[in-house]
Design an enzyme around this catalytic site. Structure first.
Site, PDB file in Angstrom:
ATOM      1  N   HIS A 264      30.069  45.457  34.054  1.00 19.06           N
ATOM      2  CA  HIS A 264      30.486  44.387  34.959  1.00 19.06           C
ATOM      3  C   HIS A 264      29.461  43.260  34.943  1.00 19.06           C
ATOM      4  O   HIS A 264      28.378  43.396  34.392  1.00 19.06           O
ATOM      5  CB  HIS A 264      30.671  44.907  36.387  1.00 19.06           C
TER       6      HIS A 264
ATOM      7  N   SER B 156      38.705  46.329  33.675  1.00 19.27           N
ATOM      8  CA  SER B 156      38.179  45.557  34.800  1.00 19.27           C
ATOM      9  C   SER B 156      37.493  44.274  34.358  1.00 19.27           C
ATOM     10  O   SER B 156      37.144  43.457  35.189  1.00 19.27           O
ATOM     11  CB  SER B 156      37.209  46.404  35.616  1.00 19.27           C
TER      12      SER B 156
ATOM     13  N   ASP C 166      31.429  45.160  43.612  1.00 24.04           N
ATOM     14  CA  ASP C 166      31.392  46.570  43.235  1.00 24.04           C
ATOM     15  C   ASP C 166      30.828  47.501  44.305  1.00 24.04           C
ATOM     16  O   ASP C 166      30.586  48.667  44.016  1.00 24.04           O
ATOM     17  CB  ASP C 166      30.543  46.736  41.961  1.00 24.04           C
TER      18      ASP C 166
END
Lengths: 176, 179
Positions: free
Chosen positions: A93, A53, A119
């Protein structure tokens, strides 16, 4: 094998010595890990990237070094590693939005570089923001590929036992 | 130790240590570099609306619409230990409810070898400029900054702010027309 013959010729004192040096290796590894925890302030100072990701920055199997000093504020653009309730595996992230109150409480939203949306779908149901207590650390250093070994070990448990047994045998039998 | 196993072991160990040493030298050679460089940002259209934020609280929040120009040249930042730059434009401001707010409006990934000369006109924000409440209308001082996160081949991951930013004010009234 020579090594095995060596081992059979050892006396009690030598065997004890081998066992002790094995213990030294295990305990110094533990000491380094715990020492890193103290220095970095993070409960897990080194993590392996497990998903794509954050591609193309981080690929599966890359290693990240984390710090989590409380004096060092979280800012937009930081890469944070966080844990969400109900998910065991931490997520790596980037901070997209951040709101900090004057009393120091901070809430922020993250997004993976390679994901199209933020998210909120990954957080616990009803959870809109992350807070400081979700943060495991912030990525400060990067080393490619090294974590692939642990990924193989997790994907193929037999491989893991093979490696562990081989290493233990090597240390125990091998004579200086 | 003159067996296939012994020689293979020695070779693998030597290769690994040479690779580790080289990687460390690569990291050392770039760790003290200064990656700052100027960038010019200018806003074009600035309006603010008050509409329900269904992605968050469902209450009416301030939503800013900003289009802006961005001009910079990052070509010289790429050295042998830069794999990728992650550019992002952040709006930074203070409101009554929050002492410090940061909202990323736009980002871009530049890989090594790609064009790193940025000259964009009138770009729209990639992400919604939601405030956490109603602090944007009539706000006098919102600062736009370009920053980049350097992704190395191996090494540190610094976030670097561009030299130069742009401050703007939101209009004192909400826009009701479509933007």
């Amino acid at each position: 094998m020579d090594a095995w013959d060596d081992f059979k010729r050892m006396n009690k004192r030598q065997m004890l010595y081998q066992a002790l040096s094995f213990g030294m290796i295990v305990s110094s590894a533990l000491m380094i890990w715990k020492g890193l925890m103290v220095v970095t302030g993070s409960e897990s100072p080194i993590v392996v990237v497990l998903s794509g990701s954050m591609e193309p920055a981080f690929q599966r199997g890359d290693l990240l070094f984390l710090t989590n000093n409380q004096e060092d504020p979280i800012r937009a653009g930081d890469i944070v590693v966080f844990k969400v309730e109900g998910r065991e595996i931490p997520i790596v992230h980037r901070v997209l939005k951040l709101h900090e109150k004057s009393n120091g409480t901070v809430k922020f939203l993250t997004k993976g570089d390679n994901n199209n949306v933020d998210d909120r779908g990954l957080y616990a149901p009803g959870q809109l923001w992350l807070q400081k207590n979700h943060v495991v650390g912030r990525a400060r250093g990067f080393l490619p590929y090294v974590g692939l070994v642990t990924i193989y070990m997790n994907d193929y448990p037999h491989f893991k036992y093979l490696v562990l047994v081989a290493l233990a045998l090597y240390v125990l039998i091998h004579r200086e | 130790m003159h067996s296939v196993f012994g020689r293979g072991n020695a070779m693998a160990a030597y290769t690994l240590s040479v690779l580790a040493g080289l990687t460390f030298c690569c990291f050392l050679s770039t760790v003290f570099l200064d990656y700052r460089t100027p960038a010019v940002i200018n806003t074009r259209q600035v309006v603010v609306k008050s509409i329900p934020d269904y992605s968050a609280s469902r209450e009416k929040n301030d939503l800013g619409y900003v289009t802006f120009d961005l001009k910079t040249d990052l070509t010289h930042l790429f050295n042998w230990n830069v794999k990728q730059l992650f550019l992002y434009v952040t709006a930074e401001y203070q409101t009554q409810s929050n002492q410090f707010n940061q909202v990323v409006l736009w980002d871009k990934i530049i890989l090594r070898g790609e064009n790193a000369v940025i000259d964009l006109k009138n770009i729209h924000a990639k992400y919604y400029f939601w405030d956490d409440g109603n602090g944007l209308r009539g706000h006098k001082n919102v600062t736009l900054t370009l920053s980049w996160n350097i992704i190395p081949n191996a090494g540190l991951l610094p976030n670097v702010g561009a030299i130069g930013s742009h401050s703007f004010a939101f209009p004192p009234e909400y826009t009701t027309s479509k933007v």
